[in-house]
Write a protein that holds these residues in place. Structure first.
Motif, PDB file in Angstrom:
ATOM      1  N   PHE A 293       9.603  -0.273  -0.980  1.00  0.00           N
ATOM      2  CA  PHE A 293      10.802  -0.152  -0.148  1.00  0.00           C
ATOM      3  C   PHE A 293      11.772   0.879  -0.745  1.00  0.00           C
ATOM      4  O   PHE A 293      12.285   1.764  -0.060  1.00  0.00           O
ATOM      5  CB  PHE A 293      11.481  -1.529  -0.046  1.00  0.00           C
TER       6      PHE A 293
ATOM      7  N   SER B  92      17.751  -6.813   7.612  1.00  0.00           N
ATOM      8  CA  SER B  92      16.599  -7.731   7.792  1.00  0.00           C
ATOM      9  C   SER B  92      15.954  -8.016   6.434  1.00  0.00           C
ATOM     10  O   SER B  92      15.490  -9.129   6.177  1.00  0.00           O
ATOM     11  CB  SER B  92      15.602  -7.171   8.790  1.00  0.00           C
ATOM     12  N   LEU B  93      15.959  -7.042   5.525  1.00  0.00           N
ATOM     13  CA  LEU B  93      15.426  -7.269   4.174  1.00  0.00           C
ATOM     14  C   LEU B  93      16.234  -8.378   3.467  1.00  0.00           C
ATOM     15  O   LEU B  93      15.677  -9.292   2.866  1.00  0.00           O
ATOM     16  CB  LEU B  93      15.490  -5.974   3.349  1.00  0.00           C
TER      17      LEU B  93
ATOM     18  N   ALA C 146       6.730   2.834   7.116  1.00  0.00           N
ATOM     19  CA  ALA C 146       7.856   1.894   7.058  1.00  0.00           C
ATOM     20  C   ALA C 146       7.416   0.506   7.522  1.00  0.00           C
ATOM     21  O   ALA C 146       7.769  -0.517   6.908  1.00  0.00           O
ATOM     22  CB  ALA C 146       8.986   2.410   7.927  1.00  0.00           C
ATOM     23  N   ALA C 147       6.602   0.460   8.591  1.00  0.00           N
ATOM     24  CA  ALA C 147       6.171  -0.846   9.124  1.00  0.00           C
ATOM     25  C   ALA C 147       5.323  -1.591   8.092  1.00  0.00           C
ATOM     26  O   ALA C 147       5.483  -2.797   7.870  1.00  0.00           O
ATOM     27  CB  ALA C 147       5.379  -0.641  10.403  1.00  0.00           C
TER      28      ALA C 147
ATOM     29  N   GLN D 111       7.540  -3.059   5.357  1.00  0.00           N
ATOM     30  CA  GLN D 111       8.259  -4.277   5.780  1.00  0.00           C
ATOM     31  C   GLN D 111       7.302  -5.462   5.858  1.00  0.00           C
ATOM     32  O   GLN D 111       7.639  -6.580   5.456  1.00  0.00           O
ATOM     33  CB  GLN D 111       8.920  -4.027   7.143  1.00  0.00           C
TER      34      GLN D 111
ATOM     35  N   LEU E  50      14.330   4.079   4.183  1.00  0.00           N
ATOM     36  CA  LEU E  50      14.589   2.715   4.675  1.00  0.00           C
ATOM     37  C   LEU E  50      15.905   2.179   4.117  1.00  0.00           C
ATOM     38  O   LEU E  50      16.628   1.440   4.784  1.00  0.00           O
ATOM     39  CB  LEU E  50      13.452   1.770   4.260  1.00  0.00           C
TER      40      LEU E  50
ATOM     41  N   THR F  14      17.416  -2.181   8.906  1.00  0.00           N
ATOM     42  CA  THR F  14      16.288  -2.557   8.042  1.00  0.00           C
ATOM     43  C   THR F  14      16.795  -3.293   6.809  1.00  0.00           C
ATOM     44  O   THR F  14      16.230  -4.312   6.379  1.00  0.00           O
ATOM     45  CB  THR F  14      15.507  -1.310   7.607  1.00  0.00           C
TER      46      THR F  14
ATOM     47  N   ASP G 116      18.878   2.784   6.214  1.00  0.00           N
ATOM     48  CA  ASP G 116      18.906   2.287   7.591  1.00  0.00           C
ATOM     49  C   ASP G 116      19.497   0.870   7.575  1.00  0.00           C
ATOM     50  O   ASP G 116      18.891  -0.068   7.060  1.00  0.00           O
ATOM     51  CB  ASP G 116      17.469   2.276   8.143  1.00  0.00           C
TER      52      ASP G 116
END
Length: 1285
Positions: free
Chosen positions: A1146, A1260-1261, A1101-1102, A1105, A1251, A1257, A1254
């Motif tokens: 993603f 922030s996307l 996931a990190a 992103q 993701l 997340t 969530d």
């Protein structure tokens, strides 16, 4: 020019330094001019003739009156001055550039005025003002010698004329005015000399040498001296009194003051601008504009600013000086930094070989035209034919910013003074012609023997006075002498004097107003220059020692701040030596007194800032006129109307009885004892100077104790300032071949140094930018700056190739060398390429697959250029060839090969030429080799309209599928400049060649087929495309199936390209190689065949992103670059680390893609189901959401349906890519993502940990995606073809 140099700082403020007389030395008699002989020797050498035939100076082909004889400095006073040592050879050469000339009573003997200047090592200047007149030869010996020469000349010709119309006759005829048949008939009568019948006259020159260019004052002073000699009444005082006065008792006017001193008949006035005004320029710009016209003058001005080679050409020395000094005065606040010789003596003609920027004036011979003038190099030459009102410009020449408005403003100023902007050469020429005819009538009238000397003034008088004209006609008929004409017109003479003063005042007004218009352009263009000066050194010493390594001006930022239309000019201009010196002076002003021009310029910028606080429209290219024209002229008017200082009157000197006598018509032998020294401090200004001098000495001693030893410092200063320049002026004295060789050696060293600096600069710029970019997006130096640097490299190569040429052919020395090489090679080996040119096989494809080798060949590259019909000139072809070689990283190799044919180099070049200095040549090729470390696209990006052959190769994965498909495949290649259109690939063929207009850097390939036949499915690994001229090869990775019912069912795919770096042993600088432009060097390409992807390790996931952040960041960076330097946006969107692939990751995270029975589900399936959900009307009715939400639903559904409705057979992944691109273009992505998150289907199709499920997340996307909302994204046509929204 204001003299601001160490040399003259200690000079006492005297108006004139020397008074000089040049003429014939009766002791030595008639000596042929050695320098002219040397010149003939050099000419013979240049044309490859044997030097013996050019016999020393005794040129029998020319009539004796036309030959050049040696002049001498007969006397100069004082003997010497320590701060300005007297240079006898230089002064003699410049006072009489053609040597002595003889006339008889039938020839025109009007006095002539011209001026000259001598530039010293440190760049300071001394001016000379020369009045040349003819004096009767009294020496019997010389008259007899001339008679003998004539008899020899006639004897020499008698034979040849009988035989045929001899060539020497022809050459003489052409040197006589027009060279027509009639002048041949006149030849014997007009230019012969018979001692019994004719009076012989010889030229003599009197000259004042001054530290400042007070042209009008010196002209008046000298003409009055001459008038005193020719007038019937002796002058009021002996001539020594006036000369002593001007040398020792007339001070320089202080800055901002005017001064009156007295000559023989009338007072002379001169003035000097104040410290805040433009520096002194006394040459009338009116004349320069009349001679050339505004348009031509502005073009010439631009050439001077860009430091091209400037050659002024005119019969009249004073015209050469007027144009040269006028043009350099307009450069304020900049100063010409290179060779500056407004009058080039005939003996220095070889200096036109100089491979450096120069501003020189050449006197044209009567009747010779431009075509007969052989110049060693013309690739970068601006040729100004002053007499014919014509300027020949170099190619590739950027226009001066706002040129039209600028010309308009200058024209308005000129019109106010009654000067036609197109120049009034033709009318003024006819006027002077008439005037000279009338004077000839007066002179040739033998009965009218005692005509006063100043015939011109008499003519002016007669012109305006009917009574006098009638009297003159009567006198002519009756043979009465006209000696008292000036008495008749004395009243008139007064008016004439007033008229002259008025004219002078008008000239001064015009000068200052026109110069203000020019200065105001620079004040506007460089109003913010200080912000970009890089002050990196702590003290002067460290700055001077590291000057070469330092960047002292932030060029890229400065250019990015300028209006677009200014860039072509400014990008060239900030690379010049004059700009570099200007910035150097700015930096040094921290530690020492400001250079005067800089001080005035800075104060003007301050003033404009105070008056109009600059609004933020920095980049506006609107034209602002100069507003201070009236005030600027007032200061000068006031000084000229109200005189500040008057010098001591001339007075009787302590001369012996009987001295000071003189004979009318002859300039007397002056008494050396009274002129050798000045009076003992008996006047005000001398003591004032002495105290100032003492003060300066104290100051100097004080500064010598500070840190840096003065000599050392001067040395550093000179070195720092002389970067890239070597000689200000050729040595005007001893011209032995050894001296010429020495000069050429300096040129060779200078060229090598310049090559080192230029290649280093090109490397540093390019590498520097790439370090910043680290391979993301497009790593390139600003396109504009790159273009400028490459243009200056082309110019340098042209100068190197034209240094020491034996015989010139065509305008480009480099191209003519290449052509001769090509001719020789093709004779040796006509059909095939010469084996040398094969070299190591260079361009191998990365994987070693398929692409046939592209042969490395100098001749082949030449042929490419020769086939380009767009280029019409040799200079253009040479530049194109340099650009192509640079782009192919073969420049050094090609030139090495060209020079390896030593027989040819020896045939074309003299021994001292740069290309025949082995060691320097090797170093030069090595410097060029260093340029292979960076990637240039300087050919592809400049010649955008040419047809280019391309080769395409399709590489299938044979292990997993058949190599050839039974369907009909097609391909379409797109680049930054256009696309090739859809091309059918012939069946069973994987390689094809096609020709189309230059596509620029390649960006995408669309590949597809029609799915016909049994074996339609096709697994393509990649497509390779190569530009067959530049050799650039692009790889378009695919790694997916094309076919129905396999992979995502796609029948066409859009592939994104990357440039393939050739890997071969001979690559120089392989380790410091530029990272590939189109991809990040670290991550291996993801093979996106779903069956393989599922097995390979999935990103965390990190990482996902981070990838999205990186992709968006690259797009933001892309839009922050100047428009011309942006790379391909398609790569940033769809490339391997682009926005699409990051969002795919993603959306794939936690996606339940694998199904039972192996039928894969794709992202697009989720999108389609979501649309179906939104579209069921009852569902939309149920959603209790605000209006905007419903609107977003509608647009989302509309886009997805449009993509599904396209006639193209794009697969599901292709459709997802399209949706992301369209969403980014229309700024809809941040609104669509919440829609998908809200859709209940998400729980069925995504795991809990996905993701997309969530909230934090996703938020922030959305925030990250909102950062690209402000940019205007345009998509390549290949991406959006067939989408109907």
């Amino acid at each position: 020019m204001s003299v601001s140099t160490p040399g003259s700082a200690t000079a006492p403020c005297r108006f004139a330094h020397y008074f000089v007389i040049c003429g014939i030395d009766t002791e030595t008699g008639l000596e042929p001019d050695d320098l002219a002989a040397l010149y003939q020797w050099l000419e013979a050498d240049r044309h490859g003739r044997s030097q013996e035939t050019a016999n020393t100076g005794e040129n029998f082909e020319q009539s004796p009156l036309k030959r050049t004889f040696k002049s001498k400095v007969l006397a100069h006073f004082p003997e010497n001055i320590e701060w300005n040592p007297f240079d006898q050879d230089a002064v003699n050469m410049l006072c009489m550039p053609k040597g002595l000339s003889f006339r008889t009573q039938v020839d025109n003997r009007d006095p002539q005025f011209h001026s000259y200047l001598i530039t010293r090592e440190d760049g300071s200047r001394t001016y000379g003002f020369v009045h040349t007149f003819y004096e009767e030869v009294t020496s019997k010996q010389i008259c007899t010698a001339m008679q003998t020469l004539y008899q020899m000349h006639h004897a020499e010709h008698a034979g040849s004329v009988c035989a045929s119309s001899s060539c020497s006759m022809d050459s003489l005829a052409s040197s006589l005015d027009e060279g027509d048949a009639t002048s041949l008939n006149k030849l014997h009568c007009c230019s012969s000399y018979d001692i019994s019948r004719d009076t012989l006259y010889v030229s003599k020159a009197i000259c004042l040498i001054t530290p400042l260019p007070f042209m009008h004052a010196c002209r008046k002073f000298l003409s009055q001296l001459h008038r005193a000699v020719t007038s019937q009444q002796p002058p009021p005082l002996p001539l020594e009194s006036y000369i002593h006065n001007v040398l020792y008792e007339v001070p320089l006017p202080p800055p901002g003051r005017s001064l009156k001193f007295h000559s023989v008949y009338e007072p002379v006035v001169c003035q000097r601008p104040g410290p805040s005004e433009l520096p002194l320029a006394d040459y009338p710009l009116r004349e320069a504009f009349e001679l050339l016209g505004v348009e031509n003058l502005v073009q010439l001005f631009t050439c001077v600013l860009l430091e091209m080679q400037i050659l002024l050409y005119s019969q009249d020395y004073q015209r050469l000086m007027t144009v040269a000094e006028g043009i350099t005065a307009l450069l304020f606040p900049f100063q010409w930094q290179h060779v500056y010789v407004p009058i080039l003596p005939a003996s220095l003609l070889h200096f036109l070989d100089a491979p450096v920027p120069y501003l020189m004036g050449l006197q044209s011979k009567e009747g010779t035209d431009r075509s007969k003038l052989e110049l060693p190099q013309e690739a970068n030459l601006c040729f100004v034919d002053i007499d014919n009102h014509f300027v020949e410009l170099p190619e590739d020449f950027p226009q001066f910013p706002n040129k039209l408005e600028f010309i308009q403003e200058i024209s308005e100023v000129l019109l106010r003074f009654g000067i036609p902007p197109e120049g009034s050469l033709h009318c003024s020429q006819s006027a002077t012609h008439l005037k000279s005819l009338a004077l000839n009538d007066l002179v040739n009238d033998k009965k009218n023997g005692n005509l006063p000397g100043d015939a011109l003034a008499v003519f002016e008088l007669l012109q305006g006075n009917p009574t006098l004209e009638r009297l003159q006609a009567l006198a002519k008929r009756t043979g009465v002498t006209m000696g008292r004409v000036e008495a008749l017109g004395r009243g008139k003479n007064k008016d004439w004097r007033l008229q002259c003063e008025e004219e002078e005042l008008q000239d001064a007004r015009l000068n200052v107003q026109v110069r203000e218009v020019f200065a105001s352009r620079f004040t506007q263009m460089f109003a913010d220059y200080e912000a970009f000066v890089i002050q990196s050194a702590q003290d002067l010493e460290s700055w001077l020692t590291n000057r070469e390594q330092m960047q002292n001006f932030d060029k890229a930022s400065f250019l990015s701040d300028q209006p677009e239309p200014y860039l072509p000019f400014l990008s060239h201009f900030i690379e010049t030596q004059m700009f570099a010196t200007f910035i150097d002076n700015k930096i040094m002003s921290q530690w020492e007194e400001k250079e005067p021009l800089l001080r005035v310029f800075d104060s003007r910028i301050e003033k404009t800032r105070m008056y109009n606080v600059r609004v933020p429209n920095l980049r506006s290219s609107s034209y602002q006129k100069c507003t201070i024209l009236k005030e600027s002229a007032q200061a000068i008017e006031q000084r000229l109307m109200k005189i500040d200082h008057t010098a001591i009157h001339p007075h009787l000197l302590d001369m012996k009885i009987g001295q000071g006598k003189y004979e009318q018509g002859f300039f007397p032998k002056l008494q050396a004892d009274v002129l050798a020294t000045g009076p003992a401090n008996n006047n005000r200004w001398a003591s004032r100077t002495a105290t100032a001098q003492r003060r300066k000495d104290r100051h100097r001693q004080h500064s010598e104790h500070l840190g840096l030893d003065n000599d050392l410092r001067e040395k550093y200063m000179q070195e720092a300032r002389s970067l890239g320049k070597n000689l200000r002026q050729p040595k005007l004295s001893d011209l032995s071949p050894a001296v010429i060789a020495q000069t050429n050696w300096k040129f060779v060293e200078g060229l090598l140094k310049e090559c080192r600096m230029k290649t280093k600069r090109m490397l540093v710029e390019k590498m520097g930018h790439e370090a910043v970019e680290l391979g993301h997006g497009e790593a390139s130096i600003t396109g504009l700056e790159e273009n400028t640097l490459i243009a200056s490299l082309c110019d340098l190569l042209e100068r190197i190739w034209s240094h020491g040429l034996q015989v010139k052919q065509g305008k480009s020395a480099l191209w003519s060398h290449l052509l001769q090489y090509q001719e020789r090679e093709e004779k040796l080996d006509p059909p095939a390429e010469s084996p040398v040119s094969v070299g190591p096989e260079r361009r191998k494809s990365e994987t070693g697959m398929g692409m046939p080798f592209l042969r490395v060949s100098l001749i082949q590259d030449m042929r490419h250029i020769q086939n380009m019909s767009e280029i019409k000139t040799d200079v253009g072809r040479a530049r194109a060839w340099i650009r192509l070689s640079l782009e192919k990283k073969l420049l050094s190799q090609h030139l090495k090969q060209l020079l390896s044919n030593q027989a040819l180099t020896k045939k074309l070049y003299k021994r001292y030429a740069f290309l025949r200095c082995e060691e320097e040549k090797e170093q030069f090729l090595f410097h060029l080799l260093s340029l292979n470390a960076v990637d240039y696209f300087c050919f592809t990006s400049v010649f955008t309209t040419i047809m280019i052959p391309y080769r395409a190769l399709i590489i299938p994965i044979k292990k997993l599928s058949n190599a050839i498909t039974t369907s009909n495949p097609w391909v379409c290649v797109s680049g930054e400049l256009g696309d090739s259109g859809v091309m059918q690939i012939p069946k069973n063929v994987l390689e094809m060649t096609f020709e189309c207009q230059n596509l620029g850097k390649l960006t995408t390939v669309q590949i597809g087929h029609d799915n016909s036949g049994l074996l339609a499915k096709w697994l393509v690994d990649c497509v390779m495309v190569r530009n067959e001229i530049s050799g650039h090869t692009y790889k378009f990775p695919c790694g997916r199936w094309l076919g129905k019912g396999v992979d995502d069912g796609s029948l066409e795919r859009i592939l994104i390209g990357e440039l393939v770096i050739p890997c071969s042993e001979d690559d120089v600088g392989r380790n410091c190689r530029t990272p590939p432009l189109q991809r990040s060097p670290t991550q291996p390409r993801r093979l996106s065949i779903p069956s393989l992807t599922s097995r390979s390790s999935k990103p965390t996931a990190a990482q996902i992103q981070e990838a999205i952040g990186e992709a968006v960041n690259n797009i933001v960076k892309h839009f922050h670059k100047p428009e011309k330097e942006r790379g391909s946006l398609t790569i940033l969107l769809c490339g391997e680390n682009g926005l699409v692939s990051a969002l795919e990751q993603f959306f794939h995270h936690g996606f339940k893609s694998s199904r039972i029975f192996q039928k894969n589900v794709f992202m697009w399936d989720f999108v389609e189901k979501a649309v179906a959900y939104f579209e069921t009307t009852d569902q939309i009715g149920d959603i209790q959401e605000p209006e905007s939400f419903n609107l977003t639903c509608k647009t989302f559904c509309q886009y997805v349906n449009a993509i599904n409705g396209t006639p193209r057979s794009i697969g599901k992944d292709g459709k997802f890519q399209l949706l992301v691109c369209l969403g980014a273009r229309d700024h809809l992505l941040p609104q669509w993502i919440p829609l998908l998150v809200e859709c209940p289907l998400i729980t069925r199709m995504y795991e809990e940990y996905a993701l997309l499920r969530d909230r934090m997340t996703v938020n922030s996307l959305i925030r990250v995606l909102q950062t690209i909302q402000d940019f205007n994204i345009t998509l390549e046509s290949s991406l959006v073809k067939g989408i109907d929204l």
